[in-house]
Design a protein around this motif. Structure first.
Motif, PDB file in Angstrom:
ATOM      1  N   UNK A 146      39.907  37.855  37.041  1.00 11.83           N
ATOM      2  CA  UNK A 146      38.711  37.209  37.580  1.00 11.83           C
ATOM      3  C   UNK A 146      37.475  37.626  36.791  1.00 11.83           C
ATOM      4  N   UNK A 147      37.377  38.908  36.440  1.00 12.80           N
ATOM      5  CA  UNK A 147      36.237  39.393  35.667  1.00 12.80           C
ATOM      6  C   UNK A 147      36.162  38.762  34.292  1.00 12.80           C
ATOM      7  N   UNK A 148      37.300  38.652  33.632  1.00 11.81           N
ATOM      8  CA  UNK A 148      37.325  38.023  32.309  1.00 11.81           C
ATOM      9  C   UNK A 148      36.933  36.543  32.427  1.00 11.81           C
ATOM     10  N   UNK A 174      34.373  44.021  29.151  1.00  9.75           N
ATOM     11  CA  UNK A 174      34.778  45.254  29.847  1.00  9.75           C
ATOM     12  C   UNK A 174      34.020  45.432  31.160  1.00  9.75           C
ATOM     13  N   UNK A 175      32.718  45.195  31.138  1.00 10.48           N
ATOM     14  CA  UNK A 175      31.917  45.339  32.359  1.00 10.48           C
ATOM     15  C   UNK A 175      32.391  44.345  33.416  1.00 10.48           C
ATOM     16  N   UNK A 176      32.612  43.109  33.001  1.00 15.98           N
ATOM     17  CA  UNK A 176      33.062  42.113  33.967  1.00 15.98           C
ATOM     18  C   UNK A 176      34.475  42.386  34.468  1.00 15.98           C
ATOM     19  N   UNK A 177      35.340  42.923  33.631  1.00 16.69           N
ATOM     20  CA  UNK A 177      36.680  43.294  34.097  1.00 16.69           C
ATOM     21  C   UNK A 177      36.559  44.382  35.169  1.00 16.69           C
ATOM     22  N   UNK A 178      35.669  45.326  34.955  1.00 16.90           N
ATOM     23  CA  UNK A 178      35.430  46.369  35.954  1.00 16.90           C
ATOM     24  C   UNK A 178      34.847  45.809  37.245  1.00 16.90           C
ATOM     25  N   UNK A 179      33.874  44.916  37.126  1.00 11.34           N
ATOM     26  CA  UNK A 179      33.289  44.292  38.314  1.00 11.34           C
ATOM     27  C   UNK A 179      34.326  43.448  39.056  1.00 11.34           C
ATOM     28  N   UNK A 213      37.987  42.685  43.563  1.00 13.12           N
ATOM     29  CA  UNK A 213      39.361  42.524  44.042  1.00 13.12           C
ATOM     30  C   UNK A 213      39.692  43.576  45.101  1.00 13.12           C
ATOM     31  N   UNK A 214      39.231  44.794  44.890  1.00  8.89           N
ATOM     32  CA  UNK A 214      39.476  45.844  45.891  1.00  8.89           C
ATOM     33  C   UNK A 214      38.776  45.500  47.204  1.00  8.89           C
ATOM     34  N   UNK A 225      29.325  32.329  36.919  1.00  4.15           N
ATOM     35  CA  UNK A 225      30.373  33.360  36.849  1.00  4.15           C
ATOM     36  C   UNK A 225      30.903  33.675  38.243  1.00  4.15           C
ATOM     37  N   UNK A 226      30.000  33.780  39.213  1.00  4.21           N
ATOM     38  CA  UNK A 226      30.423  34.040  40.593  1.00  4.21           C
ATOM     39  C   UNK A 226      31.298  32.898  41.107  1.00  4.21           C
TER      40      UNK A 226
END
Length: 174
Positions: free
Chosen positions: A29-31, A91-96, A101-102, A155-156
């Protein structure tokens, strides 16, 4: 003497498997969110006739401390800045996405927390705009705030669409 082992029809799922699945969904989702923003700014850059200008400006702001952003229109496009910024952006978006997701996983188990997660998202979006205004005025002079806001909303929407597809039965209680 014969011993019979009772094996449950469905083995309980491992929590490490669930966590892996959740983080994989979040990273995807972040990517997708990062890709959506990149395509939005690629579109805007193409319209203005300055292809890859936005990631160059953002890369310059991050990796060169904004040197040269006093007159952003003369900043030359740099493939190095584009690649470095794109890497960090993904990378930042993958983390977000992993964090989202959590939170979504938590809401699936506790539907009454859904509104709080939605409110947290709105506060995060507002906080991002405020932080950009306070800490990165040269970037906001180079890029319009509306284009950044639209990029974040796109993006959202992309991330929400992906999560909705993966969790069609998600319910949020008020």
């Amino acid at each position: 003497m014969t011993t019979h082992l009772s094996i449950p029809a469905e083995a309980p799922r491992s929590t490490s498997f669930d966590a892996t699945r959740v983080y994989q969904e979040g990273m995807i989702a972040g990517v997708l969110g990062a890709l959506t923003i990149a395509l939005w700014f690629l579109f805007l850059d193409a319209l203005s006739g300055r292809l890859l200008w936005t990631p160059t400006i953002l890369g310059t702001a991050i990796f060169r401390g904004g040197a040269g952003l006093g007159t952003p229109e003369i900043v030359p496009v740099s493939l190095e800045m584009v690649l470095m910024f794109t890497w960090v952006h993904v990378l930042v978006f993958a983390g977000l996405g992993g964090i989202a997701a959590r939170l979504l996983d938590y809401v699936e188990r506790h539907p009454s927390a859904g509104f709080g997660v939605l409110l947290l998202f709105v506060i995060f979006q507002f906080g991002f705009i405020v932080a950009a205004t306070v800490f990165a005025p040269p970037v906001l002079r180079a890029l319009s705030s509306w284009s950044i806001l639209v990029a974040n909303l796109l993006a959202a929407a992309a991330m929400t669409t992906y999560f909705r597809w993966r969790h069609p039965n998600l319910r949020v209680s008020p």
